[in-house]
Design an enzyme around this catalytic site. Structure first.
Site, PDB file in Angstrom:
ATOM      1  N   GLU A  75       9.850  -5.951   3.772  1.00  0.00           N
ATOM      2  CA  GLU A  75       8.699  -5.169   4.274  1.00  0.00           C
ATOM      3  C   GLU A  75       8.727  -5.085   5.793  1.00  0.00           C
ATOM      4  O   GLU A  75       8.287  -4.099   6.379  1.00  0.00           O
ATOM      5  CB  GLU A  75       7.382  -5.806   3.803  1.00  0.00           C
ATOM      6  CG  GLU A  75       6.156  -4.925   4.029  1.00  0.00           C
ATOM      7  CD  GLU A  75       5.717  -4.832   5.482  1.00  0.00           C
ATOM      8  OE1 GLU A  75       5.411  -3.711   5.935  1.00  0.00           O
ATOM      9  OE2 GLU A  75       5.684  -5.856   6.186  1.00  0.00           O
ATOM     10  N   ASP A 126       9.358 -11.118   1.955  1.00  0.00           N
ATOM     11  CA  ASP A 126      10.190 -11.467   3.120  1.00  0.00           C
ATOM     12  C   ASP A 126       9.412 -12.160   4.230  1.00  0.00           C
ATOM     13  O   ASP A 126       8.228 -11.936   4.430  1.00  0.00           O
ATOM     14  CB  ASP A 126      10.895 -10.219   3.671  1.00  0.00           C
ATOM     15  CG  ASP A 126       9.933  -9.097   4.054  1.00  0.00           C
ATOM     16  OD1 ASP A 126       8.929  -8.890   3.341  1.00  0.00           O
ATOM     17  OD2 ASP A 126      10.172  -8.425   5.084  1.00  0.00           O
TER      18      ASP A 126
HETATM   19 NI    NI Z   1       2.841  -8.525   6.448  1.00  0.00          NI
END
Ligand code: NI
Length: 392
Positions: A140, A82
């Protein structure tokens, strides 16, 4: 630099392909769990390598297994896919093409180098003695993270050890950093709404000014870390946003503060939260205002297993030599959802040097001008591969 190692020379051969992938991800960033395009490319690349590929794991993650006949041990290598919800300010040919989306944390590189490692390892599968699981996860960057959804979908089943690399702009390219024990902090967030009473700016005595109260709260919060927490503990309390008002001559009704608390210890985390509540209660009572706090607990501490950290250091040293490894590296107040994997099984989170002052790559991750020296893709893919090759 010792480039004689097999993994380094194989990674070198894949360099152009990894650069292409990284730049494609960089130009087409996706955030959160909405990483379908990236995951689609990852799955397509992994399928070419004759691996068992599963998609839609942990919502939009991709997992591929490389099974070695007779091997009982399983090692997982993890990349995050991401980007961040921000604009890129670099002027490069591969600049982000999407508004409010940018790979300013280098996850584009993580994804490209793990595809590179999968390529290397599938080509030399006859030499391997352990099974490998390649994990590509979404989300994340934002709570609740992507790792819990991946774990829920079984990615850690049978896995003995897990490793991840993160590009590290304070380390020159060609170097690695490895913490022993705690590596990354608990990254909590909070939002505070201070409610006073709006009014005319010229008659403050008839209003309750939430902006002045906010100023007092922000000042008092500074005392928590500097005066009330044991100086031998690591802790951060930062206010990152303050929002109030719409006019030059109006006292607003409310003022909103947002920010983050970073700690390495649940007790310290709790202590800071309690002190914040006390300060909010007392200051608002003093001014007949009120404050509501929404406090969100972040990822756990990212913990590097001692034995794995030493093993990773020894393996990394075969690539670049001991003097190119920062060991044990300094822990950092950032947060990382790799913590969830490393909480369940033995894990090690490794810093990958991506700095190159001569080329102008010096900015920290999350800076709108962050960029990395793409040479680091070679060192990333090679270390992923060596962690498998030298493990048994
Ligand atoms: Ni990172």
């Amino acid at each position: 630099m010792n480039k004689s190692s097999q993994s380094l020379s194989l990674a070198q051969k894949l360099h152009q392909q990894m650069i292409q992938l990284r730049r494609d991800f960089h130009m087409n960033p996706e955030v959160g769990f909405d990483v379908q395009r990236t995951a689609g490319i990852v799955a397509k690349e992994l399928q070419k390598l004759n691996l068992t590929v599963k998609t839609n794991v942990g919502k939009t993650g991709v997992v591929a297994d490389l099974t070695i006949p007779g091997a009982t041990k399983w090692i997982a290598l993890r990349a995050d896919m991401d980007a961040l919800p921000m604009d890129e300010l670099n002027d490069v040919p591969y600049k982000s093409q999407v508004k409010l989306r940018a790979h300013m944390c280098g996850h584009d590189a993580h994804t490209a180098m793990l595809i590179g490692a999968a390529n290397i390892l599938s080509n030399i599968r006859n030499e391997l003695k352990v099974n490998v699981r390649f994990i590509f996860q979404p989300n994340e960057e934002q709570l609740p993270g992507g790792a819990p959804a991946m774990i829920q979908d079984g990615v850690l089943e049978n896995i003995d050890e897990i490793y991840a690399l993160h590009v590290w702009p304070t380390l020159p390219v060609g170097q690695y950093g490895i913490c022993v024990g705690p590596a990354m902090a608990i990254p909590d967030t909070f939002e505070i709404t201070i409610t006073g009473r709006g009014g005319h700016a010229a008659t403050p005595h008839l209003a309750i000014d939430p902006i002045v109260i906010a100023a007092e709260i922000i000042q008092s919060f500074q005392n928590i870390i500097s005066r009330q927490i044991d100086p031998l503990q690591s802790a951060v309390l930062t206010i990152t946003q303050i929002h109030a008002g719409t006019a030059y001559n109006v006292i607003p009704d409310t003022c909103i503060l947002r920010g983050t608390v970073r700690t390495f210890d649940k007790k310290v985390e709790q202590q800071i939260k309690q002190k914040m509540e006390q300060i909010l209660n007392h200051i608002t009572a003093m001014h007949q205002a009120k404050a509501d706090m929404n406090y969100i607990h972040g990822y756990p501490v990212t913990y590097n297993d001692h034995a794995l950290a030493h093993k990773a250091k020894d393996i990394a040293a075969t690539l670049v030599g001991e003097n190119n490894i920062d060991f044990p590296a300094q822990k950092m107040m950032g947060g990382e959802d790799f913590a969830y994997y490393a909480e369940k099984i033995k894990g090690c989170y490794i810093h990958l040097g991506c700095r190159n002052e001569a080329k102008g790559f010096t900015r920290m991750v999350h800076d709108p001008r962050f960029d990395l020296d793409e040479e680091c893709l070679i060192y990333g893919a090679a270390l992923h591969a060596e962690l498998i090759l030298k493990n048994s």
